[in-house]
Design a protein around this motif. Structure first.
Motif, PDB file in Angstrom:
ATOM      1  N   ARG A 102     -10.086  -2.156  -1.983  1.00 39.65           N
ATOM      2  CA  ARG A 102      -9.282  -0.923  -1.910  1.00 39.65           C
ATOM      3  C   ARG A 102     -10.077   0.182  -1.231  1.00 39.65           C
ATOM      4  O   ARG A 102      -9.579   0.872  -0.338  1.00 39.65           O
ATOM      5  CB  ARG A 102      -8.910  -0.434  -3.310  1.00 39.65           C
ATOM      6  N   GLN A 160      -4.475   1.495  -1.486  1.00 39.68           N
ATOM      7  CA  GLN A 160      -4.275   0.073  -1.191  1.00 39.68           C
ATOM      8  C   GLN A 160      -3.842  -0.631  -2.471  1.00 39.68           C
ATOM      9  O   GLN A 160      -4.511  -0.532  -3.495  1.00 39.68           O
ATOM     10  CB  GLN A 160      -5.572  -0.544  -0.662  1.00 39.68           C
ATOM     11  N   GLU A 210      -2.727  -8.634   7.712  1.00 42.70           N
ATOM     12  CA  GLU A 210      -1.998  -8.902   6.465  1.00 42.70           C
ATOM     13  C   GLU A 210      -0.899  -9.924   6.712  1.00 42.70           C
ATOM     14  O   GLU A 210      -0.044  -9.740   7.579  1.00 42.70           O
ATOM     15  CB  GLU A 210      -1.405  -7.583   5.937  1.00 42.70           C
ATOM     16  N   ARG A 230     -10.436  -0.395   2.473  1.00 42.28           N
ATOM     17  CA  ARG A 230      -9.175  -0.132   3.184  1.00 42.28           C
ATOM     18  C   ARG A 230      -8.917   1.374   3.263  1.00 42.28           C
ATOM     19  O   ARG A 230      -8.512   1.891   4.306  1.00 42.28           O
ATOM     20  CB  ARG A 230      -8.017  -0.822   2.461  1.00 42.28           C
ATOM     21  N   CYS A 257       0.834  -1.199   0.000  1.00 45.01           N
ATOM     22  CA  CYS A 257       0.000   0.000   0.000  1.00 45.01           C
ATOM     23  C   CYS A 257       0.867   1.248   0.000  1.00 45.01           C
ATOM     24  O   CYS A 257       2.032   1.198   0.378  1.00 45.01           O
ATOM     25  CB  CYS A 257      -0.926   0.022   1.223  1.00 45.01           C
ATOM     26  N   ARG A 307      -4.337   3.320   7.378  1.00 42.59           N
ATOM     27  CA  ARG A 307      -5.380   3.965   6.563  1.00 42.59           C
ATOM     28  C   ARG A 307      -4.710   4.415   5.267  1.00 42.59           C
ATOM     29  O   ARG A 307      -4.402   5.587   5.090  1.00 42.59           O
ATOM     30  CB  ARG A 307      -5.938   5.156   7.356  1.00 42.59           C
ATOM     31  N   PHE A 336      -7.728  -5.136   8.949  1.00 43.85           N
ATOM     32  CA  PHE A 336      -6.958  -5.993   8.047  1.00 43.85           C
ATOM     33  C   PHE A 336      -5.861  -6.694   8.837  1.00 43.85           C
ATOM     34  O   PHE A 336      -5.136  -6.043   9.597  1.00 43.85           O
ATOM     35  CB  PHE A 336      -6.355  -5.109   6.948  1.00 43.85           C
TER      36      PHE A 336
END
Lengths: 279, 286
Positions: free
Chosen positions: B86, A118, B98, B89, A108, A114, B96
């Motif tokens: 996307r 992404q 990851e 997020r 990202c 935030r 999330f």
């Protein structure tokens, strides 16, 4: 025969696989990297293993997008993930950001909590980079890619591997970065990025200007080697008669000529490959 | 057929808000999309989704069903980035976790073997440990003394997978080139639901594929449903490939709220039968 910039790039990527022997040459950072693995296998590194982009290990070496006539193995995703940990694979990855120690980001842009943008997520890159030979292919060398600090370390660079201790650096083997302008390696005392060669028609100043961090530049920078006549023949007649390589890296033409329009790539992505393959 | 045959509504009706749901397949490949579409229509919310993510994750995010995504990536393969994931997020709508792809597989393996964790090198030195501060390390008790990441078991309340064939008891078969991790999802979850292109008699399972294609045993399966086209628009080889035209339309619609509303209206406002009918009409109109 005069080689195009894309052809110089394919050969520079193929050179990354020189000496690798009987391991999987996984070119997954775009058409250029897949061509590089296949070209190396068909010329100077005949024992390499190559795949079709999904789960077949090909017994022959088909053209890009072609179907293999001979299949020599099956590598479903779970075995591909095993192979990453096992290390008998040299992967050539893409990256959205790359820093001077070779830390890469495909996750990202902006703050992870935030993100401003992404991207894919880290995929298999954390494991790839601490478990076996890794190189990068960057089709558009720019300060947006070559940044002082990546936003999310997906691929592990030399400094971060060293900091993380023996389990991280034992198999860490970050080799080279090939771009549309140059070949970069980490052959410096602190393993920071160094300009190893510039492609024909590219100046050292141009590479330095389009790199967003201080690049180690030796007093004399060699020119990236030109493809041989045989390599050009294999590329043009056998592996890529449809010239997909030229779409990934448009030829700038002779010095001073206006650059050809670049084919638009997907946002945040390094290349037009099928992205389902493990990173 | 009797046995464990259910409808997609019955399967989704057996799930509860707040559950952890695993979804098989990989990226935009053999995703149990009929079950995902039914989840989108359901009142369920607050789900934790465990997935090698594709449009399954995106659609569930777009429908406000997701609290947390646990994944190493979310992608549509031939289109790299999943637009709804996307957006979720970037707006902070979902949490999330990851993981690296290999770490994620070890989480499934640990859960499938009823282990609390499995050690791996993957993730060391990367920011995965920074963004998942709950991850612990473990030191090898052997002379090497290596310190490795302990990937916690990805235990799930339920797993949803889509395969080519199954019998009414839940024995399930893949006929494509890759099993992905669907059997691990089945083994790692409290309950596993299988959707399939075609239900066949047990005696016919070996007519289309070899012994090795029998991926999931009925002992791991709670319910099975026949949903032809149930992986659409992801791949379900050899029955069908990815519907690239539809996938492009999905991504294009996601770029604009009005277009997305129209897309939802056209494809996702009814049940699975009306979805498949709308897809058929779109294909004939194209």
């Amino acid at each position: 025969m005069t080689a195009t910039r894309a052809e110089v790039c394919v050969v520079a990527c193929a050179e990354a696989f020189r000496g690798d022997g009987e391991i999987l040459a996984a070119g997954i950072g775009g058409a250029i990297t897949m061509l590089a693995a296949r070209l190396a296998r068909l010329t100077f590194e005949p024992h390499l293993i190559t795949h079709d982009g999904t789960c077949l290990l090909t017994g022959d070496v088909p053209p890009l997008g072609g179907t293999p006539g001979v299949v020599e193995g099956w590598l479903p995703l779970r075995d591909h993930l095993w192979l990453v940990l096992n290390g008998r694979r040299h992967v050539m990855l893409g990256a959205s950001q790359l820093d001077r120690y070779g830390n890469s980001n495909i996750s990202c842009i902006g703050d992870w909590a935030r993100p401003r943008s992404q991207l894919l997520g880290v995929r298999g890159v954390p494991g790839n980079t601490v478990c076996g030979p890794t190189s990068y292919w960057i089709p558009k060398h720019s300060p947006r890619v070559f940044v002082p600090k990546v936003d999310m370390v997906s691929g592990v660079g030399h400094d971060r591997a060293a900091e993380a201790g023996p389990s991280a650096y034992r198999h860490h083997d970050l080799r080279r970065v090939v771009t549309d302008l140059a070949v970069l390696d980490f052959d410096t005392p602190d393993h920071s990025m160094r300009l190893a060669s510039v492609h024909p028609g590219v100046t050292v100043a141009e590479v330095v200007e389009r790199t967003g961090f201080r690049l180690a530049v030796p007093d004399t920078v060699p020119r990236t080697r030109l493809p041989t006549g045989e390599e050009l023949r294999v590329l043009r007649e056998v592996l890529d008669p449809g010239s997909l390589r030229e779409r990934e890296v448009p030829d700038p033409g002779p010095p001073g000529a206006p650059a050809a329009a670049a084919a638009p790539g997907p946002p945040g992505a390094a290349s037009p490959r099928e992205r389902g393959a493990p990173a | 057929m009797s046995g464990k045959v259910m409808s997609v509504e019955e399967i989704v009706g057996s799930l509860r808000s707040g559950m952890t749901v695993g979804i098989g397949g990989w990226g935009s490949r053999r995703k149990p999309m009929a079950l995902v579409r039914a989840l989108c229509r359901s009142p369920l919310e607050d789900l934790t989704i465990v997935s090698y993510g594709g449009a399954d994750v995106g659609l569930l995010c777009a429908h406000g069903k997701v609290r947390r995504v646990i994944a190493p990536f979310v992608t549509l393969d031939s289109i790299p980035l999943e637009p709804h994931f996307r957006a979720a997020r970037q707006s902070g709508a979902v949490e999330f976790t990851e993981y690296d792809e290999g770490m994620f597989m070890f989480g499934l393996l640990a859960a499938a073997h009823r282990l609390p964790f499995l050690p791996t090198r993957a993730g060391l030195g990367s920011d995965v440990t920074r963004v998942n501060p709950g991850l612990r390390t473990v030191r090898s008790p052997y002379p090497d003394g290596e310190e490795l990441i302990a990937v916690p078991a990805l235990t799930m309340d339920a797993a949803l997978v889509h395969l080519n064939r199954a019998d009414h008891l839940g024995n399930a078969q893949y006929l494509g080139p890759d099993p992905y991790f669907d059997d691990l999802y089945a083994k790692a979850a409290e309950r596993c639901y299988v959707s399939c292109e075609r239900l066949v008699d047990t005696a016919d399972l070996l007519k289309e594929g070899p012994l090795q294609s029998l991926l999931i045993s009925r002992s791991m399966v709670t319910g099975v449903v026949e949903t032809p086209g149930g992986a659409h628009f992801s791949t379900c080889e050899p029955d069908y490939g990815r519907d690239e035209t539809f996938q492009r339309a999905y991504v294009a619609a996601a770029a604009d709220p009005q277009a997305w509303k129209a897309f939802r209206e056209r494809y996702l406002s009814g049940d699975e039968t009306s979805y498949q009918e709308a897809v058929r009409q779109a294909r004939e109109g194209a």
